[in-house]
Design a protein around this motif. Sequence first.
Motif, PDB file in Angstrom:
ATOM      1  N   ILE A 212      24.024  -4.843   8.123  1.00 22.60           N
ATOM      2  CA  ILE A 212      24.453  -5.357   9.417  1.00 22.60           C
ATOM      3  C   ILE A 212      25.926  -5.742   9.311  1.00 22.60           C
ATOM      4  CG2 ILE A 212      24.109  -7.184  11.127  1.00 22.60           C
ATOM      5  CD1 ILE A 212      21.796  -5.241  10.951  1.00 22.60           C
ATOM      6  N   GLN A 213      26.748  -5.166  10.190  1.00 20.00           N
ATOM      7  CA  GLN A 213      28.157  -5.548  10.228  1.00 20.00           C
ATOM      8  C   GLN A 213      28.262  -6.896  10.918  1.00 20.00           C
ATOM      9  OE1 GLN A 213      29.762  -3.930   8.154  1.00 20.00           O
ATOM     10  NE2 GLN A 213      31.069  -2.471   9.195  1.00 20.00           N
ATOM     11  N   LEU A 214      28.657  -7.917  10.169  1.00 11.63           N
ATOM     12  CA  LEU A 214      28.753  -9.250  10.737  1.00 11.63           C
ATOM     13  C   LEU A 214      30.060  -9.410  11.497  1.00 11.63           C
ATOM     14  CD1 LEU A 214      27.398 -11.436   7.794  1.00 11.63           C
ATOM     15  CD2 LEU A 214      26.183 -10.592   9.801  1.00 11.63           C
ATOM     16  N   LYS A 215      29.962 -10.054  12.657  1.00 12.19           N
ATOM     17  CA  LYS A 215      31.149 -10.329  13.468  1.00 12.19           C
ATOM     18  C   LYS A 215      31.745 -11.664  13.033  1.00 12.19           C
ATOM     19  CE  LYS A 215      29.586  -8.034  17.661  1.00 12.19           C
ATOM     20  NZ  LYS A 215      29.291  -8.237  19.096  1.00 12.19           N
TER      21      LYS A 215
ATOM     22  N   GLU B 191      19.122  -1.871   5.149  1.00 14.32           N
ATOM     23  CA  GLU B 191      19.940  -1.784   6.357  1.00 14.32           C
ATOM     24  C   GLU B 191      21.107  -2.762   6.217  1.00 14.32           C
ATOM     25  OE1 GLU B 191      19.553  -2.282  11.201  1.00 14.32           O
ATOM     26  OE2 GLU B 191      17.893  -2.897   9.922  1.00 14.32           O
TER      27      GLU B 191
ATOM     28  N   LEU C 234      14.976  -6.765   9.452  1.00 12.96           N
ATOM     29  CA  LEU C 234      15.800  -5.607   9.130  1.00 12.96           C
ATOM     30  C   LEU C 234      14.974  -4.568   8.395  1.00 12.96           C
ATOM     31  CD1 LEU C 234      17.656  -8.345   8.655  1.00 12.96           C
ATOM     32  CD2 LEU C 234      19.277  -6.673   7.871  1.00 12.96           C
TER      33      LEU C 234
ATOM     34  N   PRO D 112      18.065  -8.113  14.116  1.00 15.10           N
ATOM     35  CA  PRO D 112      19.105  -8.865  13.430  1.00 15.10           C
ATOM     36  C   PRO D 112      20.262  -9.196  14.378  1.00 15.10           C
ATOM     37  CG  PRO D 112      19.024  -6.608  12.645  1.00 15.10           C
ATOM     38  CD  PRO D 112      17.874  -6.787  13.551  1.00 15.10           C
ATOM     39  N   GLU D 113      20.733 -10.423  14.295  1.00 13.75           N
ATOM     40  CA  GLU D 113      21.836 -10.816  15.149  1.00 13.75           C
ATOM     41  C   GLU D 113      23.153 -10.642  14.381  1.00 13.75           C
ATOM     42  OE1 GLU D 113      23.660 -13.809  14.962  1.00 13.75           O
ATOM     43  OE2 GLU D 113      22.597 -14.879  13.427  1.00 13.75           O
ATOM     44  N   PRO D 114      24.247 -10.354  15.081  1.00 12.60           N
ATOM     45  CA  PRO D 114      25.471  -9.928  14.396  1.00 12.60           C
ATOM     46  C   PRO D 114      26.334 -11.040  13.810  1.00 12.60           C
ATOM     47  CG  PRO D 114      25.773  -9.822  16.754  1.00 12.60           C
ATOM     48  CD  PRO D 114      24.338 -10.200  16.524  1.00 12.60           C
ATOM     49  N   TYR D 115      25.994 -12.306  14.009  1.00 12.71           N
ATOM     50  CA  TYR D 115      26.857 -13.374  13.511  1.00 12.71           C
ATOM     51  C   TYR D 115      26.405 -13.936  12.171  1.00 12.71           C
ATOM     52  CZ  TYR D 115      29.061 -13.064  18.005  1.00 12.71           C
ATOM     53  OH  TYR D 115      29.728 -12.583  19.098  1.00 12.71           O
ATOM     54  N   LYS D 116      25.092 -14.080  11.993  1.00  9.17           N
ATOM     55  CA  LYS D 116      24.576 -14.584  10.716  1.00  9.17           C
ATOM     56  C   LYS D 116      23.734 -13.545   9.980  1.00  9.17           C
ATOM     57  CE  LYS D 116      24.483 -19.423  12.063  1.00  9.17           C
ATOM     58  NZ  LYS D 116      23.621 -20.593  12.291  1.00  9.17           N
ATOM     59  N   GLY D 117      23.308 -12.490  10.657  1.00  8.63           N
ATOM     60  CA  GLY D 117      22.500 -11.452  10.033  1.00  8.63           C
ATOM     61  C   GLY D 117      21.039 -11.811   9.930  1.00  8.63           C
TER      62      GLY D 117
END
Length: 179
Positions: free
Chosen positions: A170-173, A168, A164, A155-160
């Motif tokens: 994911i803390q989005l940036k 789970e 996963l 999972p990438e942190p900008y769009k999620g």
Amino acid sequence: MSRIGKQLIRIPSGVNIKLTEKNILVKGPKGEIERSIPSCLSVVEKEDNSLQVLRKNEDISSREMHGLFRSLVSNMVIGTSKGFTKILELKGVGYKANIDKKALNLALGFSHPVRIEAPPGIELSVENNTIIKINGIEKEKVGLIAQQIRSIKPPEPYKGKGILYKAEVIQLKVGKSSK
């Protein structure tokens, strides 16, 4: 003494245990698993349908192995009676999964489909094209295959978006902001 190592391992009905000096064989309704016993430990079967892992001596290596081996034997008993399951979710537009002859096919936005063969002892299944279930009797193998599938598109942190584990978070940036 190890808090985990000194706990008894309850043997449910339908599970048979065969102990030798060097090996332990656990047979249950789901299958059978065999593991060698380290030379610094011994496994004793109690009369109240339970197992106990004991140390032969008090050196550092036997103390290190005590809790670990007790957990491994406990996982063997649970795996042969109930089995283990890991659930993965695909999140993203166009991300799909399907099963084709014991192989998992993933469409994850790459220029080619990703194909993963199920190793012996592992069952892969797909629900709703986005949920992957991994079943097996060995906890190590189930977790390893789940991690290998997840590592294809973490999972990438900008769009999620990505693969996963179920539940789970994911803390989005926060993305770039314009001035």
